[in-house]
Design an enzyme around this catalytic site. Structure first.
Site, PDB file in Angstrom:
ATOM      1  N   GLU A   1       0.795  -1.227   0.000  1.00  0.00           N
ATOM      2  CA  GLU A   1       0.000   0.000   0.000  1.00  0.00           C
ATOM      3  C   GLU A   1       0.828   1.277   0.000  1.00  0.00           C
ATOM      4  O   GLU A   1       0.426   2.272  -0.582  1.00  0.00           O
ATOM      5  CB  GLU A   1      -0.948   0.007   1.216  1.00  0.00           C
ATOM      6  CG  GLU A   1      -1.984  -1.096   1.194  1.00  0.00           C
ATOM      7  CD  GLU A   1      -2.910  -1.011   0.007  1.00  0.00           C
ATOM      8  OE1 GLU A   1      -3.403   0.091  -0.313  1.00  0.00           O
ATOM      9  OE2 GLU A   1      -3.138  -2.063  -0.636  1.00  0.00           O
TER      10      GLU A   1
ATOM     11  N   SER B   1     -25.323 -26.166 -30.211  1.00  0.00           N
ATOM     12  CA  SER B   1     -26.200 -25.742 -31.312  1.00  0.00           C
ATOM     13  C   SER B   1     -26.839 -24.379 -31.084  1.00  0.00           C
ATOM     14  O   SER B   1     -27.413 -23.805 -32.011  1.00  0.00           O
ATOM     15  CB  SER B   1     -27.293 -26.791 -31.542  1.00  0.00           C
ATOM     16  OG  SER B   1     -26.720 -28.009 -31.964  1.00  0.00           O
TER      17      SER B   1
END
Length: 632
Positions: free
Chosen positions: A63, A330
């Site tokens: 950080e 399909s």
């Protein structure tokens, strides 16, 4: 902006300058979920010397590595963030110091603007001048947001240690310290309960940083990486049927607003979901042996009216509607036929339906088969799609080329990777359910690609508008071609693989396509009316063969949901037929214009100029043909 009420408490918001509609929102919204609704926090304050050094070093390494050497703002950190953002081609780092994060959490509103960033920097310098580093760090460790447990926000590292590990701070292992330090960047993305894979990767990243700094040895690193992640059943949340939808909204907004802004600053997020539709969607997929996903869209705006990403959100938060990539089988075929229609193929074109092998190398031949292993020799385009005939579809894809199929699918909205080979004709390449369902929209909405929309407006705690999101539409398909595709897909419902819909009580005008993948790993049905577009996927997360069939395993869930949307006596409009569509009677054997002597004739639809010009050569015409037909 101008606000105009269009019915009840629904308002249309338009640009006062050009009249463009920006959004449609409910002015009396129904709450479907909430985070941090009362600012109730599980917070246990600590003194700095209570924090484990491994946790602090992990925090600094990820950080703010220059915390003790800058004056509240880190020029080095800003340059590193800018370089990282340039390399990534987007915003991946913000360059905020621990001091800036304290200022943001305690004093500022959540909007991400240049002006707000400048103010944040000035306040950080001011705070650094007024407070010691020890005091600032203590504030940070007690204030930092580290996750959510229902209505309770987990704030501060001591509360987080209890919540995630059921331990006091001094008893945390190196792996647990690294996990917590890594989670600060994004408690949602790196939450070990919700995102264990991400959490483990982030923990190991922090541990590697600590090893490079000499905080842990290689032996300690390997031991920490092998530690199991904490496991806990997810607490019940403030929403129920809307779990998957709300979680998806959060996932999409976090990159723009940040987690703390969404959870801690009282933002009001207006969404597109219909709570009643969502309830019916959950009911439609919760029964069955396998996992499932369902999405319902407004095909004209892209509004997501209902979304279910699985059968049980408490069991798994993985959203199969938006995060899972599966073979569509399909269900992908309409994109093959759409590309062919654009290139001049007609509904009456004959296709070869024979078992064939493909490939230049005989040792690597590909021999696809029809689902029922029955072959008809030749079939029309309409028959091939209605009955989902594999061999005929591959014959069509070979004629037009796989690249044409990919180009068409991309225009409709398919973004997942596709390869230019014949396997694409049978839906061999994975997509997410949401993207392929939305890609059907142009077939029935006049040819417009729509972007799925979850959010219409975002307001702050003072009800000031932060953002309005209007529908995103783009014309991508000739309306007449879209109508022909819909006509083909209506045959799927009326005579083809989805004809069991009528047996399930669905008899309204609709179009759609079933999908079944190899070995029955996935089952699909994507279908639509003029008003709604809905798709269902059924399968197993492990993607193993379980003999699923689209007509049997996906169609019933679709029918159950769609019947809720239309009362039995509803007047449902059929799809609008463009004026330029030509209808001709053809002989189904020859594919030519029918003569009076043709024993069978069928009406077929064409784009003007593509219809057959010759009469059937197999049967006589005129009086002779009429007499032959009458008397044999």
């Amino acid at each position: 902006i101008n606000i105009r009420f269009v019915g009840g408490a629904v308002a249309s918001i338009t640009d006062a300058g050009n009249g463009t509609e920006l959004a449609i929102v409910r002015m009396d919204p129904i709450q479907i979920g909430s985070f941090y609704p009362t600012r109730k926090e599980d917070r246990i304050l600590i003194k700095l010397d209570e924090a484990p050094q491994t946790l602090l070093q992990g925090l600094f390494s990820t950080e703010d590595r220059d915390f003790y050497h800058h004056f509240g703002v880190s020029p080095k950190g800003i340059l590193r963030a800018m370089w990282a953002n340039v390399k990534a081609g987007g915003m991946v780092q913000g360059g905020s110091t621990i001091t800036q994060q304290v200022v943001k959490n305690l004093f500022l509103t959540p909007e991400r603007t240049f002006k707000r960033k400048i103010l944040e920097a000035f306040l950080a310098v001011y705070l650094d001048l007024r407070k010691s580093k020890k005091e600032i760090l203590t504030l940070y460790l007690n204030e930092i947001y580290l996750g959510q447990d229902g209505h309770v926000s987990v704030a501060g590292i001591k509360s987080a240690a209890r919540f995630y590990f059921n331990k006091d701070l001094p008893n945390l292992s190196a792996g647990e310290c690294a996990l917590m330090a890594g989670m600060i960047r994004s408690p949602y993305r790196y939450n070990p309960f919700l995102q264990p894979k991400n959490a483990a990767l982030r923990r190991d990243f922090v541990l590697t940083r600590l090893k490079d700094l000499g905080v842990v040895s290689i032996t300690e690193l390997e031991a920490a990486q092998s530690e199991p992640l904490p496991a806990k059943a997810v607490s019940s949340s403030s929403f129920r049927e809307q779990d998957y939808f709300v979680a998806e909204v959060m996932r999409r907004l976090i990159p723009f607003y940040g987690e703390e802004a969404l959870i801690r600053y009282g933002l009001k997020i207006h969404t597109t979901v219909d709570p009643l539709f969502q309830k019916w969607a959950v009911e439609s997929v919760e029964k069955g042996r396998f996992q499932a996903a369902l999405v319902c869209l407004d095909p004209h705006t892209g509004d997501v009216l209902a979304l279910v990403g699985g059968r049980d959100f408490k069991q798994t938060q993985f959203n199969r509607a938006t995060q899972a990539r599966r073979q569509p089988g399909s269900a992908f075929k309409p994109f093959v036929y759409g590309a062919a229609l654009e290139l001049g193929t007609t509904m009456a074109t004959f296709l070869s339906d024979e078992k064939k092998s493909y490939g230049a190398d005989e040792s690597k031949l590909w021999t696809p088969e029809n689902y029922n292993r029955v072959y008809h020799g030749t079939v029309t385009v309409r028959e091939a799609l209605a009955y989902s005939i594999n061999s005929a579809t591959i014959d069509l894809a070979k004629k037009i080329g796989p690249k044409a199929v990919i180009n068409f699918a991309r225009r409709m909205g398919i973004q997942s990777p596709l390869r230019p080979d014949l396997a694409i004709a049978l839906g061999a390449y994975e997509v997410t359910p949401l993207e392929i369902i939305a890609a059907y929209a142009p077939f029935g909405n006049g040819g417009f690609r729509v972007e799925p929309r979850f959010v219409t407006a975002i307001l702050d705690s003072k009800n000031d508008v932060l953002e309005l999101r209007s529908p995103e539409k783009k014309s991508v398909l000739d309306p007449a071609l879209g109508y022909l595709l819909t006509s083909l897909l209506k045959s799927v419902v009326e005579i083809g693989t989805a004809k069991n819909l009528s047996l399930l009580g669905w008899n309204f005008p609709s179009a759609g396509k079933t999908g079944t993948t190899n070995d029955g790993k996935d089952a699909w049905f994507i279908g639509y009316t003029r008003q709604y577009l809905t798709g269902v996927w059924v399968g197993e997360d492990r993607s193993r063969p379980v003999s699923l069939v689209g007509a049997r395993d996906a169609v019933p869930s679709w029918a159950h949901f769609m019947k809720k949307l239309y009362p039995p006596d509803a007047m449902v409009e059929d799809f609008e037929k463009p004026g330029e569509i030509a209808t001709r009677e053809i002989d189904p054997v020859s594919g030519k214009l029918a003569r009076s002597g043709c024993p069978e004739r069928k009406k077929e639809e064409f784009i003007p100029g593509t219809e057959p010009k010759e009469f059937c050569p197999l049967h006589p015409g005129g009086i002779k043909g009429w007499l032959k037909k009458l008397f044999g």
